[in-house]
Design an enzyme around this catalytic site. Sequence first.
Site, mmCIF file in Angstrom:
data_model
loop_
_atom_site.group_PDB
_atom_site.id
_atom_site.type_symbol
_atom_site.label_atom_id
_atom_site.label_comp_id
_atom_site.label_asym_id
_atom_site.label_seq_id
_atom_site.Cartn_x
_atom_site.Cartn_y
_atom_site.Cartn_z
ATOM 1 N N PHE A 123 0.860 -1.187 0.000
ATOM 2 C CA PHE A 123 0.000 0.000 0.000
ATOM 3 C C PHE A 123 0.891 1.229 0.000
ATOM 4 O O PHE A 123 1.523 1.540 1.018
ATOM 5 C CB PHE A 123 -0.885 -0.059 1.253
ATOM 6 C CG PHE A 123 -1.871 1.051 1.407
ATOM 7 C CD1 PHE A 123 -3.080 1.026 0.727
ATOM 8 C CD2 PHE A 123 -1.602 2.110 2.270
ATOM 9 C CE1 PHE A 123 -4.009 2.055 0.894
ATOM 10 C CE2 PHE A 123 -2.523 3.138 2.442
ATOM 11 C CZ PHE A 123 -3.729 3.103 1.757
ATOM 12 N N PRO A 128 8.332 10.572 0.900
ATOM 13 C CA PRO A 128 9.333 11.252 1.738
ATOM 14 C C PRO A 128 8.812 12.588 2.285
ATOM 15 O O PRO A 128 9.084 12.934 3.431
ATOM 16 C CB PRO A 128 10.515 11.467 0.780
ATOM 17 C CG PRO A 128 10.380 10.372 -0.236
ATOM 18 C CD PRO A 128 8.901 10.137 -0.397
ATOM 19 N N TRP A 156 8.621 4.079 3.401
ATOM 20 C CA TRP A 156 8.092 3.290 4.523
ATOM 21 C C TRP A 156 7.023 2.310 4.078
ATOM 22 O O TRP A 156 6.006 2.151 4.761
ATOM 23 C CB TRP A 156 7.485 4.177 5.617
ATOM 24 C CG TRP A 156 8.332 5.245 6.165
ATOM 25 C CD1 TRP A 156 8.125 6.577 6.074
ATOM 26 C CD2 TRP A 156 9.538 5.096 6.936
ATOM 27 N NE1 TRP A 156 9.110 7.272 6.720
ATOM 28 C CE2 TRP A 156 9.993 6.377 7.254
ATOM 29 C CE3 TRP A 156 10.278 3.990 7.363
ATOM 30 C CZ2 TRP A 156 11.144 6.597 7.986
ATOM 31 C CZ3 TRP A 156 11.421 4.205 8.098
ATOM 32 C CH2 TRP A 156 11.838 5.495 8.405
ATOM 33 N N GLY A 242 -7.487 -0.678 7.877
ATOM 34 C CA GLY A 242 -6.126 -0.955 8.361
ATOM 35 C C GLY A 242 -5.961 -0.607 9.830
ATOM 36 O O GLY A 242 -5.313 -1.336 10.587
ATOM 37 N N GLY A 340 15.683 -7.157 34.870
ATOM 38 C CA GLY A 340 16.766 -7.233 33.891
ATOM 39 C C GLY A 340 16.540 -8.305 32.843
ATOM 40 O O GLY A 340 16.951 -8.155 31.679
ATOM 41 N N GLU A 363 -0.159 4.006 9.923
ATOM 42 C CA GLU A 363 -1.609 4.078 9.650
ATOM 43 C C GLU A 363 -2.236 5.271 10.384
ATOM 44 O O GLU A 363 -3.367 5.218 10.863
ATOM 45 C CB GLU A 363 -2.298 2.768 10.016
ATOM 46 C CG GLU A 363 -1.607 1.595 9.354
ATOM 47 C CD GLU A 363 -2.520 0.626 8.669
ATOM 48 O OE1 GLU A 363 -3.712 0.937 8.510
ATOM 49 O OE2 GLU A 363 -2.031 -0.447 8.282
#
Length: 385
Positions: A123, A128, A156, A242, A340, A363
């Site tokens: 999708f 940018p 992305w 989505g 830890g 999204e």
Amino acid sequence: MDFELSDEQQLVRETARAFTDNEIVERARQNARAKRFDRELVTKLAAQGYLGSIVPQRYGGAGLDHVTYGLIVEQIGRGDSAMRTVVSVQTSLVCGSILRWGTDEQKARYLPQLCSGEWLGCFGLTEPDSGSDAANQRTRARRVDGGWLLDGAKMWISLGNHAQVALIFAQTDPELGHRGLACFLVDTSQPGFRAQEIEHKMGLHASDTASISLEEVYVADADVLGEVGRGFRVAMSALDGGRLSVAAGCVGICQGCLEASIGYAQQREQFGRPIASFQLVQAMLSDIKVRTDAARLLVWRAGWLRDRERPCTTEISIAKLYASEAAVWCANEALQVHGGAGYVDDHPVERWFRDARVTTLYEGTSQIQQLIIGRALTGIDALAP
Ligand SMILES: Cc1cc2nc3c(=O)[nH]c(=O)nc-3n(C[C@H](O)[C@H](O)[C@H](O)COP(=O)(O)OP(=O)(O)OC[C@H]3O[C@@H](n4cnc5c(N)ncnc54)[C@H](O)[C@@H]3O)c2cc1C
């Protein structure tokens, strides 16, 4: 009001839970370590029917409702957010868009291939220079004989390196603003379509994320999804689906954190007794539980509304905002319960902590969800130019 799941929904949930425990959980850690996109596991997901849950059976899907789909996504999200991302992108963003906006020919051509996992889809909305401001697309579509030529860049894009078909949003006429946008079904093997892996992510190491460049990529008129000029509506309706899927996956992260923290707190001893016996540890467990239940109920409400085809954009944003913030919060708290030991990947909380973080970003960021909710409350659209 009935909170009871049907027999079928309970069966689907139990099956997805067993599949996740048997097939996903152990591989999730190995794949994250190796930064491996596990195509074999994707094929197994497809064989279970998990890539086309909401697609009608005549197109190769499972024909389930959105509440039931959410139950599956929750389980997969508990196991591995990287695989859950595959399910959300393929099912909700790609199949969901083709189902809603596609012609009969487009549905027949793409949906069976996508549901079977033969093809993957991606999708391509973000660029940018165009993220939250998704209407401001710089990718251009120029009219040529019989179709369009696309030029631009996407950023992305999940599954971008593996997809056979890409939904690419582009501007056909800059003077028209968002009314000039169109969505194109792009064959990724075309010359001019180039995808490159984005490396060094904080989490989702087993998920594929790509930057894409488009140079004179040809798309025939028959591969325009929806009408030219209505691309923004295609994008927004896809994101409704989505976001619901992401929210369900976040419930899975919360639930995983809860179960792991209870288990760890019961067996880890300090001061001569299990840490679960300390009130401050019980407070952490109860806070995780409250957020998990609240997130799940918001997801179920949104799915219920969607199944009845009632307006639910706001309720989906509420579910996505709450569940994603809850997942980040619960993962952080669960890590605290583990001390830890939670800081290394012997325990899944380490991965949940890193993987949860992106869910308040993709999204639509949490701020964008707040503006969608604020618009419904006030009638004022803060996102309008
Ligand atoms: C791992 C990963 C996978 C992704 N997968 C996909 C994918 O498959 N397809 C796709 O198209 N995209 C994908 N994305 C992109 C994602 O949807 C965007 O990152 C997101 O929409 C935010 O855009 P941006 O990163 O440009 O941030 P920006 O829009 O630059 O936002 C930066 C900050 O400013 C805030 N902000 C921006 N505008 C406003 C405003 N009007 N009011 C208040 N605050 C504002 C934001 O909330 C944020 O805090 C993915 C991202 C990641 C990290």
